[in-house]
Design a protein around this motif. Structure first.
Motif, PDB file in Angstrom:
ATOM      1  N   THR A 174     -27.336   2.517 -37.820  1.00  0.00           N
ATOM      2  CA  THR A 174     -26.897   3.889 -37.598  1.00  0.00           C
ATOM      3  C   THR A 174     -28.040   4.835 -37.931  1.00  0.00           C
ATOM      4  N   TYR A 175     -28.309   5.773 -37.028  1.00  0.00           N
ATOM      5  CA  TYR A 175     -29.449   6.673 -37.217  1.00  0.00           C
ATOM      6  C   TYR A 175     -29.210   7.981 -36.471  1.00  0.00           C
ATOM      7  N   VAL A 232     -26.326   8.048 -33.778  1.00  0.00           N
ATOM      8  CA  VAL A 232     -26.170   6.879 -32.916  1.00  0.00           C
ATOM      9  C   VAL A 232     -25.892   5.645 -33.773  1.00  0.00           C
ATOM     10  N   THR A 233     -24.895   4.872 -33.379  1.00  0.00           N
ATOM     11  CA  THR A 233     -24.658   3.569 -33.996  1.00  0.00           C
ATOM     12  C   THR A 233     -24.945   2.512 -32.939  1.00  0.00           C
ATOM     13  N   ALA A 234     -26.003   1.759 -33.148  1.00  0.00           N
ATOM     14  CA  ALA A 234     -26.382   0.697 -32.217  1.00  0.00           C
ATOM     15  C   ALA A 234     -25.781  -0.614 -32.709  1.00  0.00           C
ATOM     16  N   THR A 235     -24.924  -1.205 -31.882  1.00  0.00           N
ATOM     17  CA  THR A 235     -24.314  -2.497 -32.203  1.00  0.00           C
ATOM     18  C   THR A 235     -25.012  -3.566 -31.380  1.00  0.00           C
ATOM     19  N   PRO A 245     -36.551   4.925 -32.091  1.00  0.00           N
ATOM     20  CA  PRO A 245     -37.362   5.951 -31.427  1.00  0.00           C
ATOM     21  C   PRO A 245     -38.095   6.818 -32.444  1.00  0.00           C
ATOM     22  N   ALA A 246     -39.026   7.600 -31.951  1.00  0.00           N
ATOM     23  CA  ALA A 246     -39.787   8.490 -32.833  1.00  0.00           C
ATOM     24  C   ALA A 246     -38.867   9.514 -33.499  1.00  0.00           C
ATOM     25  N   GLU A 247     -39.222   9.923 -34.704  1.00  0.00           N
ATOM     26  CA  GLU A 247     -38.511  10.954 -35.460  1.00  0.00           C
ATOM     27  C   GLU A 247     -37.066  10.572 -35.773  1.00  0.00           C
ATOM     28  N   THR A 248     -36.841   9.274 -35.899  1.00  0.00           N
ATOM     29  CA  THR A 248     -35.500   8.782 -36.236  1.00  0.00           C
ATOM     30  C   THR A 248     -35.303   8.759 -37.746  1.00  0.00           C
ATOM     31  N   THR A 249     -34.106   9.097 -38.174  1.00  0.00           N
ATOM     32  CA  THR A 249     -33.717   8.940 -39.578  1.00  0.00           C
ATOM     33  C   THR A 249     -32.634   7.876 -39.651  1.00  0.00           C
ATOM     34  N   VAL A 250     -32.935   6.743 -40.286  1.00  0.00           N
ATOM     35  CA  VAL A 250     -31.962   5.654 -40.395  1.00  0.00           C
ATOM     36  C   VAL A 250     -31.004   5.968 -41.543  1.00  0.00           C
ATOM     37  N   LEU A 251     -29.713   5.882 -41.250  1.00  0.00           N
ATOM     38  CA  LEU A 251     -28.687   6.194 -42.244  1.00  0.00           C
ATOM     39  C   LEU A 251     -28.067   4.936 -42.853  1.00  0.00           C
ATOM     40  N   ARG A 252     -27.961   3.880 -42.029  1.00  0.00           N
ATOM     41  CA  ARG A 252     -27.301   2.671 -42.530  1.00  0.00           C
ATOM     42  C   ARG A 252     -27.720   1.481 -41.681  1.00  0.00           C
ATOM     43  N   ALA A 253     -27.865   0.327 -42.350  1.00  0.00           N
ATOM     44  CA  ALA A 253     -28.201  -0.905 -41.647  1.00  0.00           C
ATOM     45  C   ALA A 253     -27.283  -2.020 -42.143  1.00  0.00           C
ATOM     46  N   TYR A 285     -24.942   1.648 -27.629  1.00  0.00           N
ATOM     47  CA  TYR A 285     -25.261   2.846 -28.392  1.00  0.00           C
ATOM     48  C   TYR A 285     -24.049   3.769 -28.369  1.00  0.00           C
ATOM     49  N   THR A 286     -23.400   3.899 -29.508  1.00  0.00           N
ATOM     50  CA  THR A 286     -22.248   4.798 -29.626  1.00  0.00           C
ATOM     51  C   THR A 286     -22.737   6.128 -30.177  1.00  0.00           C
TER      52      THR A 286
END
Length: 487
Positions: free
Chosen positions: A107-108, A59-62, A77-85, A45-46
């Motif tokens: 990325t979220y 957060v960018t999870a690789t 996680p709750a209340e997450t907004t995903v920006l890119r997959a 998690y960056t």
């Protein structure tokens, strides 16, 4: 032949639910893409601050998927907004790795502000961020072919250009200073935010934790402990995001020269890799609080009367520690827990002429491959004492707290008799299972069995092994074959 074919088909369809081992280790986390690809699903998690969204971080999870993991999906996680997959496809409330994708990124943005029974522990403000890994962690499910059970290996990193420190389970971003002490070739790093007013001086904090590290023998002995100082505006006290891991958070206003020295208390949690049943959950806080007082006393930080007053406290003395729902507030595990452990420690020292202590008990429990029950606890205490203390232990835990033989605990150099069993010690035990096709989950994933990769303490869940299931199936299939022959 038909029986063999049936057994083969059943094996292919087998699904087992098993807990994922906590990434409890005393060395730095493996770099993404460099771990054993057959054993670990690596997730890094960056973290980046979001200047325009106070209270949230980006957060960018690789995710690195091993070859023998055939299916993998994650939930945010709750209340997450995903920006890119990248390399993942949306599947309801989950994100599934596409096809044969080995490396994927999600990325979220996610809110920061973890609160416990005692108040808010983390925050994201205009000028700084203090977070626990569990706030940004993904929850996962996966399926794998025959081979070692994959582990869910999480780590934290800071985005390029960010000024801060990332540990394994906590991170701080913002203006700060660090001070590192080397203890027996291991390191203790104090991370002091500019936004905090550290009441004890840094030397006193590091001296206190260093003494505790040298004197402690049971559990995990990490080669790098990170102590994140929480700005004063957050809740007083301290917090360990995951027992047995190497990061702790302690409020800047906490003193050192006190029987409830939070700096030492949280350090003791970094050594705790044992698992307990709900009836024995008190052991984590009770033993940490007792050893906090004992270690601060042996370091000269408090006087004998202060030490004795703490370990003979009458607060919550009638609580049944095995029944948390009956407690009047959460203090029972700290206060009565301390007194119970002190009483047992005194009895052990008397029974063994000071050669064995409660630390020996913890060491033996830590090396067990099972969750601690009251029965196992009492048996272990008796074994260490060389005498039957079963009734004494059970009554101490469930009935009125026993008196403490303080004379047995008056020697300031309590370390001299704190030897633990060291033969074959497994400081960071993580069970593994050879398996056929199987599935597993990380914590909090729709109530499935798993290990608490995102929990403040280790989740307590059992596991089904494929080998055990195959044994049952073999008996059933052989029985059917014999019946057919008789017919």
């Amino acid at each position: 032949m038909r029986t063999q074919m049936s057994a083969g088909l059943v094996c292919l369809l087998l699904v087992c639910t098993s807990p994922v081992a906590l990434g409890v280790e005393s060395s730095p986390p493996a770099q993404i893409g460099t771990s054993d690809s057959d054993n670990s699903i690596d997730v890094r998690y960056t973290v980046d601050r979001e200047p325009t969204q106070t209270g949230r971080v980006r957060v960018t999870a690789t995710i690195e998927r091993p070859r023998h993991v055939t299916g993998l999906s994650v939930r945010t996680p709750a209340e997450t907004t995903v920006l890119r997959a990248d390399g993942l496809e949306s599947d309801g409330d989950r994100w599934r790795l596409s096809g044969d994708t080995r490396t994927a990124q999600l990325t979220y943005t996610v809110p920061v502000g973890l609160s416990t029974t005692f108040g808010q522990r983390t925050a994201d403000t205009d000028n700084w961020t203090l977070l626990a890994r569990q706030e940004v962690s993904l929850r996962a499910r996966w399926r794998w072919h025959v081979g070692p059970r994959p582990t869910w290996n999480e780590s934290l990193a800071l985005a390029p250009g960010q000024n801060g420190v990332a540990g394994r389970t906590a991170a701080y971003i913002g203006p700060h200073e660090t001070e590192t002490r080397t203890v027996d070739r291991d390191r203790i790093t104090l991370v002091v935010p500019a936004a905090s007013d550290l009441r004890p001086n840094r030397t006193a904090v590091l001296d206190s934790i260093s003494h505790a590290k040298r004197a402690s023998t049971a559990g995990a002995d990490h080669d790098h402990i990170r102590v994140f100082v929480a700005p004063n505006e957050l809740a007083p006290g301290g917090y360990t995001p995951s027992n047995g891991e190497s990061d702790v958070i302690v409020n800047a206003g906490e003193p050192v020269l006190t029987p409830v020295n939070v700096w030492v208390h949280e350090y003791r949690h970094t050594r705790e890799t044992f698992e307990t049943t709900p009836a024995m959950d008190w052991l984590s806080e009770g033993s940490a609080d007792y050893h906090t007082a004992a270690l601060t006393y042996s370091a000269g930080g408090i006087e004998k009367d202060q030490f004795h007053e703490r370990i003979t406290t009458e607060r919550h003395e009638t609580a049944d520690l095995t029944q948390p729902d009956s407690w009047v507030g959460p203090g029972a595990q700290y206060h009565k827990g301390t007194r119970v452990v002190a009483a047992i420690d005194a009895r052990l020292r008397q029974a063994t002429d000071g050669n064995r202590t409660f630390e020996t008990v913890l060491d033996r429990l830590t090396r067990r491959d099972e969750r601690i029950t009251l029965r196992l606890f009492a048996e272990t205490v008796s074994a260490v004492a060389g005498d039957d203390l079963d009734a004494f232990v059970r009554q101490a835990v469930t009935d009125t707290a026993p008196s403490v033989q303080t004379d047995a605990l008056s020697d300031r150099d309590l370390r001299r008799s704190s030897a633990a069993d060291t033969t074959g010690r497994r400081a960071n035990f993580a069970p593994s299972v050879d398996s056929g096709a199987a599935t597993a989950t990380s914590a909090d994933d729709e109530g499935k069995h798993g290990i608490g990769t995102a929990q403040p303490i280790t989740d307590r869940h059992g596991e089904w092994t494929v080998l055990g299931t195959l044994g049952i199936l073999s008996v059933v299939l052989v029985g059917r074959q014999r019946r057919r022959k008789r017919l």
